[in-house]
Design a protein around this motif. Structure first.
Motif, PDB file in Angstrom:
ATOM      1  N   UNK A 148       8.796  47.344  -3.217  1.00  0.00           N
ATOM      2  CA  UNK A 148       8.645  47.310  -1.763  1.00  0.00           C
ATOM      3  C   UNK A 148       7.247  46.867  -1.356  1.00  0.00           C
ATOM      4  N   UNK A 149       6.225  47.284  -2.118  1.00  0.00           N
ATOM      5  CA  UNK A 149       4.856  46.890  -1.775  1.00  0.00           C
ATOM      6  C   UNK A 149       4.675  45.391  -1.849  1.00  0.00           C
ATOM      7  N   UNK A 150       5.231  44.781  -2.894  1.00  0.00           N
ATOM      8  CA  UNK A 150       5.113  43.331  -3.034  1.00  0.00           C
ATOM      9  C   UNK A 150       5.849  42.606  -1.918  1.00  0.00           C
ATOM     10  N   UNK A 151       7.016  43.097  -1.560  1.00  0.00           N
ATOM     11  CA  UNK A 151       7.789  42.488  -0.475  1.00  0.00           C
ATOM     12  C   UNK A 151       7.016  42.568   0.838  1.00  0.00           C
ATOM     13  N   UNK A 152       6.406  43.709   1.104  1.00  0.00           N
ATOM     14  CA  UNK A 152       5.643  43.866   2.345  1.00  0.00           C
ATOM     15  C   UNK A 152       4.426  42.946   2.377  1.00  0.00           C
ATOM     16  N   UNK A 153       3.785  42.766   1.220  1.00  0.00           N
ATOM     17  CA  UNK A 153       2.632  41.860   1.182  1.00  0.00           C
ATOM     18  C   UNK A 153       3.039  40.415   1.473  1.00  0.00           C
ATOM     19  N   UNK A 154       4.241  40.034   1.071  1.00  0.00           N
ATOM     20  CA  UNK A 154       4.729  38.680   1.352  1.00  0.00           C
ATOM     21  C   UNK A 154       5.105  38.536   2.829  1.00  0.00           C
ATOM     22  N   UNK A 155       5.686  39.588   3.390  1.00  0.00           N
ATOM     23  CA  UNK A 155       6.124  39.510   4.785  1.00  0.00           C
ATOM     24  C   UNK A 155       4.955  39.498   5.763  1.00  0.00           C
ATOM     25  N   UNK A 156       3.825  40.108   5.388  1.00  0.00           N
ATOM     26  CA  UNK A 156       2.701  40.198   6.320  1.00  0.00           C
ATOM     27  C   UNK A 156       2.185  38.827   6.756  1.00  0.00           C
ATOM     28  N   UNK A 157       1.819  37.909   5.830  1.00  0.00           N
ATOM     29  CA  UNK A 157       1.361  36.585   6.303  1.00  0.00           C
ATOM     30  C   UNK A 157       2.455  35.810   7.014  1.00  0.00           C
ATOM     31  N   UNK A 158       3.711  36.055   6.648  1.00  0.00           N
ATOM     32  CA  UNK A 158       4.804  35.372   7.342  1.00  0.00           C
ATOM     33  C   UNK A 158       4.819  35.760   8.816  1.00  0.00           C
ATOM     34  N   UNK A 159       4.647  37.059   9.074  1.00  0.00           N
ATOM     35  CA  UNK A 159       4.630  37.521  10.477  1.00  0.00           C
ATOM     36  C   UNK A 159       3.399  37.000  11.201  1.00  0.00           C
ATOM     37  N   UNK A 160       2.265  36.983  10.513  1.00  0.00           N
ATOM     38  CA  UNK A 160       1.021  36.548  11.153  1.00  0.00           C
ATOM     39  C   UNK A 160       1.067  35.079  11.552  1.00  0.00           C
ATOM     40  N   UNK A 161       1.745  34.256  10.752  1.00  0.00           N
ATOM     41  CA  UNK A 161       1.764  32.810  11.007  1.00  0.00           C
ATOM     42  C   UNK A 161       3.069  32.334  11.620  1.00  0.00           C
ATOM     43  N   UNK A 162       3.952  33.255  11.997  1.00  0.00           N
ATOM     44  CA  UNK A 162       5.252  32.852  12.530  1.00  0.00           C
ATOM     45  C   UNK A 162       5.085  32.016  13.793  1.00  0.00           C
ATOM     46  N   UNK A 163       5.680  30.835  13.811  1.00  0.00           N
ATOM     47  CA  UNK A 163       5.616  29.954  14.975  1.00  0.00           C
ATOM     48  C   UNK A 163       4.347  29.152  15.070  1.00  0.00           C
ATOM     49  N   UNK A 164       3.408  29.379  14.140  1.00  0.00           N
ATOM     50  CA  UNK A 164       2.122  28.660  14.208  1.00  0.00           C
ATOM     51  C   UNK A 164       1.831  27.852  12.957  1.00  0.00           C
ATOM     52  N   UNK A 165       2.731  27.898  11.974  1.00  0.00           N
ATOM     53  CA  UNK A 165       2.484  27.176  10.725  1.00  0.00           C
ATOM     54  C   UNK A 165       3.800  26.715  10.132  1.00  0.00           C
ATOM     55  N   UNK A 166       3.770  25.605   9.460  1.00  0.00           N
ATOM     56  CA  UNK A 166       4.937  25.113   8.764  1.00  0.00           C
ATOM     57  C   UNK A 166       5.053  25.738   7.389  1.00  0.00           C
ATOM     58  N   UNK A 167       6.079  25.320   6.658  1.00  0.00           N
ATOM     59  CA  UNK A 167       6.332  25.925   5.353  1.00  0.00           C
ATOM     60  C   UNK A 167       5.186  25.691   4.360  1.00  0.00           C
ATOM     61  N   UNK A 168       4.566  24.491   4.296  1.00  0.00           N
ATOM     62  CA  UNK A 168       3.482  24.284   3.314  1.00  0.00           C
ATOM     63  C   UNK A 168       2.324  25.266   3.499  1.00  0.00           C
ATOM     64  N   UNK A 169       1.891  25.456   4.763  1.00  0.00           N
ATOM     65  CA  UNK A 169       0.791  26.380   5.010  1.00  0.00           C
ATOM     66  C   UNK A 169       1.221  27.821   4.735  1.00  0.00           C
ATOM     67  N   UNK A 170       2.443  28.139   5.102  1.00  0.00           N
ATOM     68  CA  UNK A 170       2.951  29.483   4.836  1.00  0.00           C
ATOM     69  C   UNK A 170       2.992  29.754   3.329  1.00  0.00           C
ATOM     70  N   UNK A 171       3.440  28.755   2.559  1.00  0.00           N
ATOM     71  CA  UNK A 171       3.506  28.905   1.102  1.00  0.00           C
ATOM     72  C   UNK A 171       2.113  29.125   0.519  1.00  0.00           C
ATOM     73  N   UNK A 172       1.143  28.348   1.000  1.00  0.00           N
ATOM     74  CA  UNK A 172      -0.210  28.498   0.483  1.00  0.00           C
ATOM     75  C   UNK A 172      -0.775  29.868   0.832  1.00  0.00           C
ATOM     76  N   UNK A 173      -0.495  30.324   2.050  1.00  0.00           N
ATOM     77  CA  UNK A 173      -0.970  31.654   2.443  1.00  0.00           C
ATOM     78  C   UNK A 173      -0.395  32.762   1.587  1.00  0.00           C
ATOM     79  N   UNK A 174       0.894  32.630   1.252  1.00  0.00           N
ATOM     80  CA  UNK A 174       1.544  33.657   0.417  1.00  0.00           C
ATOM     81  C   UNK A 174       0.935  33.632  -0.981  1.00  0.00           C
ATOM     82  N   UNK A 175       0.736  32.440  -1.547  1.00  0.00           N
ATOM     83  CA  UNK A 175       0.191  32.333  -2.902  1.00  0.00           C
ATOM     84  C   UNK A 175      -1.244  32.851  -2.970  1.00  0.00           C
ATOM     85  N   UNK A 176      -2.031  32.571  -1.944  1.00  0.00           N
ATOM     86  CA  UNK A 176      -3.404  33.062  -1.922  1.00  0.00           C
ATOM     87  C   UNK A 176      -3.471  34.571  -1.722  1.00  0.00           C
ATOM     88  N   UNK A 177      -2.494  35.102  -0.985  1.00  0.00           N
ATOM     89  CA  UNK A 177      -2.468  36.540  -0.750  1.00  0.00           C
ATOM     90  C   UNK A 177      -2.141  37.295  -2.046  1.00  0.00           C
TER      91      UNK A 177
END
Length: 200
Positions: A171-200
């Protein structure tokens, strides 16, 4: 908009008022307050003398009948019915018993909640069919809806109530992935979202 009469707060003395009223109505003159206090303490009362004295003063005013106790708050009643009995204080347990004594449907619901919690904590998934049958024939709308939901995904629910495995470790790992998704929702495309998740 007119306001109704002020709502009377629940009292720690409420579960003992039927007994006190019977004692007060007995012939033989006035009853000493300390005697009543000792008698209800033997029956589990943990309050002080001040609350009892206020009740007794109300009984001595024949022109001003004592209003019935106010019903408990919904949140408090839900807590009494869903928490483990060992976690309830003596006063909460007495109020719970008083509440159930006044409502047959709540008594049925409390028993279903207790049995489901026991089945869940003890991993007794083999009891699930019997529980669903009892819930669906209880006549309680909310319980019926819950039981229908369990029945619609029966295999998964039975496995969850039988095996010790769960998704808590990830659950902790899932929540860490969902956090940047929520932060960038509607403001970033998939490439930037992917990079944010990998860096996180």
């Amino acid at each position: 908009m007119m306001k109704g009469p002020p709502r009377q707060r629940a009292s720690i003395l409420d579960p003992y008022k039927p007994y006190l009223e019977r004692r007060w109505a007995e012939p033989g003159g006035k009853i000493i307050g300390l005697t009543l206090l000792e008698e209800i303490r033997e029956r589990g009362y943990r309050g002080g003398h001040t609350v009892l004295a206020a009740w007794k003063q109300g009984q001595q005013r024949p022109g001003r009948p004592v209003p019935p106790p106010a019903p408990p708050a919904v949140r408090a009643a839900v807590g009494w019915l869903t928490r483990h009995p060992a976690d309830l204080t003596l006063d909460e347990e007495l109020q719970r018993k008083t509440l159930l004594a006044h409502c047959r449907e709540l008594e049925t619901m409390a028993e279903l909640v207790r049995s489901f919690a026991e089945m869940f904590s003890e991993l007794e998934g083999e009891r699930l069919p019997e529980w669903i049958t009892q819930a669906m024939t209880s006549g309680l709308r909310g319980i019926n809806t819950f039981a229908n939901g369990l029945n619609s995904d029966y295999d998964a629910v039975e496995a969850g109530l039988t095996t010790p495995w769960n998704s808590g470790h990830v659950e902790g790992a899932v929540n860490r992935i969902k956090m940047p998704k929520r932060q960038m929702f509607g403001r970033a495309g998939f490439p930037l979202l992917r990079k944010g998740v990998l860096l996180a």
